[in-house]
Design a protein around this motif. Structure first.
Motif, PDB file in Angstrom:
ATOM      1  N   ALA A 287      25.782   4.861 -64.431  1.00 51.77           N
ATOM      2  CA  ALA A 287      25.158   3.520 -63.969  1.00 51.77           C
ATOM      3  C   ALA A 287      26.120   4.165 -62.458  1.00 51.77           C
ATOM      4  N   VAL A 288      27.672   4.120 -62.509  1.00 49.43           N
ATOM      5  CA  VAL A 288      28.489   3.244 -61.393  1.00 49.43           C
ATOM      6  C   VAL A 288      28.007   4.448 -60.207  1.00 49.43           C
ATOM      7  N   ALA A 289      27.747   5.424 -60.450  1.00 47.78           N
ATOM      8  CA  ALA A 289      27.484   6.695 -59.701  1.00 47.78           C
ATOM      9  C   ALA A 289      26.202   6.066 -58.372  1.00 47.78           C
ATOM     10  N   PHE A 290      25.511   5.599 -59.544  1.00 50.16           N
ATOM     11  CA  PHE A 290      24.085   5.136 -58.994  1.00 50.16           C
ATOM     12  C   PHE A 290      24.179   4.334 -58.031  1.00 50.16           C
ATOM     13  N   SER A 291      24.992   3.130 -58.621  1.00 49.25           N
ATOM     14  CA  SER A 291      25.679   2.271 -57.651  1.00 49.25           C
ATOM     15  C   SER A 291      25.820   2.499 -56.554  1.00 49.25           C
ATOM     16  N   LEU A 292      27.521   3.380 -56.422  1.00 44.66           N
ATOM     17  CA  LEU A 292      27.642   3.774 -55.430  1.00 44.66           C
ATOM     18  C   LEU A 292      26.520   4.976 -54.065  1.00 44.66           C
ATOM     19  N   LEU A 293      25.780   5.434 -54.878  1.00 43.25           N
ATOM     20  CA  LEU A 293      24.382   5.372 -53.819  1.00 43.25           C
ATOM     21  C   LEU A 293      24.004   5.145 -53.335  1.00 43.25           C
ATOM     22  N   TYR A 294      23.768   3.465 -54.106  1.00 43.34           N
ATOM     23  CA  TYR A 294      22.759   2.651 -54.198  1.00 43.34           C
ATOM     24  C   TYR A 294      23.696   1.817 -52.353  1.00 43.34           C
ATOM     25  N   LEU A 295      24.731   1.454 -53.073  1.00 41.56           N
ATOM     26  CA  LEU A 295      25.443   0.780 -52.031  1.00 41.56           C
ATOM     27  C   LEU A 295      25.517   1.293 -50.164  1.00 41.56           C
ATOM     28  N   PHE A 296      25.552   3.324 -50.899  1.00 38.43           N
ATOM     29  CA  PHE A 296      25.595   3.764 -49.603  1.00 38.43           C
ATOM     30  C   PHE A 296      24.853   3.691 -48.924  1.00 38.43           C
ATOM     31  N   MET A 297      23.533   4.155 -49.903  1.00 37.66           N
ATOM     32  CA  MET A 297      22.202   4.229 -48.628  1.00 37.66           C
ATOM     33  C   MET A 297      21.527   2.875 -48.439  1.00 37.66           C
ATOM     34  N   SER A 298      21.647   1.929 -48.796  1.00 39.41           N
ATOM     35  CA  SER A 298      20.834   0.746 -49.244  1.00 39.41           C
ATOM     36  C   SER A 298      21.727  -0.042 -47.773  1.00 39.41           C
ATOM     37  N   TYR A 299      23.040   0.272 -47.270  1.00 38.96           N
ATOM     38  CA  TYR A 299      23.885  -1.110 -47.248  1.00 38.96           C
ATOM     39  C   TYR A 299      24.898  -0.563 -46.186  1.00 38.96           C
ATOM     40  N   TRP A 300      25.634   0.844 -46.469  1.00 36.28           N
ATOM     41  CA  TRP A 300      26.939   0.985 -44.861  1.00 36.28           C
ATOM     42  C   TRP A 300      25.888   2.092 -44.359  1.00 36.28           C
ATOM     43  N   LEU A 301      25.203   3.037 -44.888  1.00 34.33           N
ATOM     44  CA  LEU A 301      24.455   3.531 -44.091  1.00 34.33           C
ATOM     45  C   LEU A 301      22.921   2.407 -42.486  1.00 34.33           C
ATOM     46  N   ILE A 302      22.882   1.977 -43.479  1.00 38.36           N
ATOM     47  CA  ILE A 302      21.150   1.040 -42.563  1.00 38.36           C
ATOM     48  C   ILE A 302      22.634   0.771 -41.318  1.00 38.36           C
ATOM     49  N   ALA A 303      23.562  -0.334 -42.129  1.00 32.05           N
ATOM     50  CA  ALA A 303      24.763  -0.978 -41.650  1.00 32.05           C
ATOM     51  C   ALA A 303      25.431  -0.023 -40.343  1.00 32.05           C
ATOM     52  N   LEU A 304      25.827   0.995 -40.684  1.00 33.96           N
ATOM     53  CA  LEU A 304      26.709   2.041 -39.397  1.00 33.96           C
ATOM     54  C   LEU A 304      25.181   2.174 -38.649  1.00 33.96           C
ATOM     55  N   ILE A 305      23.953   2.685 -39.027  1.00 37.11           N
ATOM     56  CA  ILE A 305      22.000   2.586 -37.498  1.00 37.11           C
ATOM     57  C   ILE A 305      23.166   0.920 -36.949  1.00 37.11           C
TER      58      ILE A 305
END
Length: 322
Positions: A287-305
């Motif tokens: 569950a936490v692994a999914f949450s971390l992926l969700y955080l990175f892919m949904s937030y940090w990656l788009i925020a970096l762009i």
């Protein structure tokens, strides 16, 4: 006030630290080390579809007061707004998009109206879909996440809030005491102009029925990619609960992301996922692994762009605000 908001947003960080202290970190890293890149790429592409739909929705709204506003400009503003919203509680940074519309032909009030309209559509749809998801969870898993009375109160609060915002005379009466006490005399005329300009933009959009229904329709359609996106992210770490499970989970996660006790849903999302995934016998580490992926892919990656887009197209402060 600002310090209170900052302290409140730290609750999510504290929750996240507590969760990490209670799970098997070795197992967590093992799960993440076997993440399927192919599924991550597919998830990213699906998320791009959602971004396109959201940008198109806002463009349609803006075009009601600024016909010259292009889809490209809407995409630029979306990425920049998302980048700022990622680091602010309740996604308040999204309002920076106002500055990408305001010019001599479209005042600050009208520009603000387009962002408020966009948020109102998102919030109404989010709460509606989330409440359906919560009711479905209760029926399927016989677990009451929210009581019927609580859901009725939430719907009533949304309805009352919409009524107040859309009722200009009523909102003016409610704000007048604060306006008279807290607004300096030299700013009263300018803020009154912004207030009237805001409602001009609001009513122009509302009476343009083609754009009104088109933007709401696109808003509804834009909820489809997130369900597929969440499912693909789960598949990337070997979780296969079926697509319908994420039709129920994603709206609840999106609702939690609005809480001002967390930034980007850190902590609150992890707690929710441990509980929701636990219904499918999925371990806390997964569950936490999914949450971390969700955080990175949904937030940090788009925020970096978005940060890169901001450097390429920095915001310009309109003269009326300087």
């Amino acid at each position: 006030m600002k310090n209170s908001i900052k302290l409140l947003s730290l609750v999510g960080i504290v929750l996240f630290i507590v969760i990490l202290s209670r799970i098997n970190l070795g197992a967590l890293f093992e799960i993440l080390s076997h993440t399927s890149v192919i599924f991550l790429i597919l998830a990213f592409l699906v998320n791009c579809v959602a971004i396109v739909l959201k940008s198109l929705k806002w463009k349609i709204i803006v075009n009601s007061v600024k016909p010259s506003f292009t889809f490209r400009e809407s995409m630029i503003a979306f990425f920049v707004g998302f980048s700022f919203s990622t680091i602010t509680p309740a996604k308040l940074g999204d309002f920076i998009k106002v500055l990408y519309i305001t010019d001599e032909n479209c005042g600050l009030g009208k520009s603000l109206a387009t962002v408020v309209i966009d948020r109102l559509i998102d919030i109404v749809l989010l709460f509606s879909i989330a409440l359906i998801a919560i009711c479905s969870f209760s029926l399927v898993y016989h677990i009451e996440i929210l009581s019927v009375s609580t859901m009725v109160l939430i719907l009533a609060a949304i309805g009352i809030g919409l009524y107040i915002v859309l009722n200009k005379p009523l909102l003016a009466r409610l704000l007048r005491p604060f306006f008279n006490i807290f607004v300096p005399g030299h700013l009263k005329d300018k803020l009154t102009l912004y207030f009237n300009d805001f409602y001009t933009g609001l009513f122009i959009y509302y009476h343009d029925r083609r754009r009104f229904f088109s933007s709401i329709s696109i808003g509804i359609i834009s909820w489809i990619p997130p369900f597929i996106y969440g499912y693909l992210l789960a598949l990337s770490i070997g979780i296969d609960t079926g697509l319908m499970f994420f039709v129920l989970v994603i709206p609840i996660l999106s609702l939690l992301d609005l809480l001002p006790i967390s930034i980007s849903g850190i902590g609150t999302r992890d707690v929710a996922l441990i509980f929701l995934f636990g219904l499918k016998a999925i371990s806390p580490e997964q569950a936490v692994a999914f949450s971390l992926l969700y955080l990175f892919m949904s937030y940090w990656l788009i925020a970096l762009i978005g940060a890169g887009v901001y450097l390429r197209y920095p915001v310009k402060i309109p003269e009326e605000m300087s």
